[in-house]
Design a protein around this motif. Structure first.
Motif, short mmCIF file in Angstrom:
data_model
loop_
_atom_site.label_atom_id
_atom_site.label_comp_id
_atom_site.label_asym_id
_atom_site.label_seq_id
_atom_site.Cartn_x
_atom_site.Cartn_y
_atom_site.Cartn_z
N MET A 89 0.95 -1.23 -0.02
CA MET A 89 -0.23 -0.02 0.09
C MET A 89 0.84 1.31 0.03
O MET A 89 2.00 1.27 0.59
N LYS A 90 0.38 2.19 -0.66
CA LYS A 90 1.16 3.36 -0.73
C LYS A 90 0.39 4.63 -0.17
O LYS A 90 -0.91 4.66 -0.42
N ILE A 127 5.90 10.49 0.19
CA ILE A 127 5.30 9.21 0.00
C ILE A 127 5.60 8.05 0.85
O ILE A 127 6.92 7.90 1.22
N TYR A 128 4.80 7.36 1.70
CA TYR A 128 5.08 6.08 2.43
C TYR A 128 4.77 4.93 1.61
O TYR A 128 3.55 4.68 1.56
N PHE A 138 -0.10 15.33 10.96
CA PHE A 138 0.01 14.49 9.94
C PHE A 138 -0.97 13.47 9.85
O PHE A 138 -1.53 13.22 10.76
N THR A 139 -1.17 13.25 8.45
CA THR A 139 -2.22 12.40 8.09
C THR A 139 -1.52 11.66 6.90
O THR A 139 -0.53 12.23 6.13
N LEU A 140 -2.15 10.44 6.63
CA LEU A 140 -1.75 9.62 5.59
C LEU A 140 -3.06 9.61 4.60
O LEU A 140 -4.08 9.18 5.23
N GLU A 141 -2.82 9.48 3.38
CA GLU A 141 -3.83 9.43 2.41
C GLU A 141 -3.44 8.03 1.52
O GLU A 141 -2.45 8.31 0.78
N GLU A 142 -4.20 7.05 1.56
CA GLU A 142 -4.10 5.72 0.79
C GLU A 142 -3.98 6.36 -0.89
O GLU A 142 -5.08 6.85 -1.15
N ILE A 143 -3.16 5.84 -1.59
CA ILE A 143 -3.15 6.05 -3.18
C ILE A 143 -3.78 4.90 -3.32
O ILE A 143 -3.00 3.65 -3.41
N LYS A 144 -4.92 4.90 -4.14
CA LYS A 144 -5.58 3.97 -4.75
C LYS A 144 -5.45 3.58 -6.41
O LYS A 144 -5.07 4.45 -6.95
#
Length: 86
Positions: A1-2, A14-15, A80-86
């Motif tokens: 997952m990215k 990018i994580y 800080f937030t993370l948003e999943e790249i689909k």
């Protein structure tokens, strides 16, 4: 997952979770310079690219947030937030 990593609304990197024992964090140095110009200094670990087994700063946010439905990935106590790249 990215995931796109954001500080408030500014994307700072990018994580990428490659597998159970390999993750990558790629920093957007241009965006970090913008934050520094505004006087915002991030923790040094968030200012460097990383590849390794785990990055607890992000891993904990992901695992804790996924316990709840329709909740953004992050904590209400920091920007800080993370948003999943689909």
């Amino acid at each position: 997952m990215k995931y796109i990593v954001r500080f408030n609304t500014l994307p700072i990197g990018i994580y990428n979770v490659i597998s159970n024992n390999c993750v990558e964090y790629a920093v957007d140095k241009d965006q970090l310079r913008k934050l520094e110009k505004e006087g915002i200094e991030l923790n040094p670990m968030l200012k460097k690219d990383f590849t390794g087994k785990a990055f607890p700063f992000f891993d904990n946010r992901i695992s804790n947030s996924k316990r709840f439905e329709d909740v953004s990935i992050g904590y209400h106590t920091d920007p800080f937030t993370l948003e999943e790249i689909k």
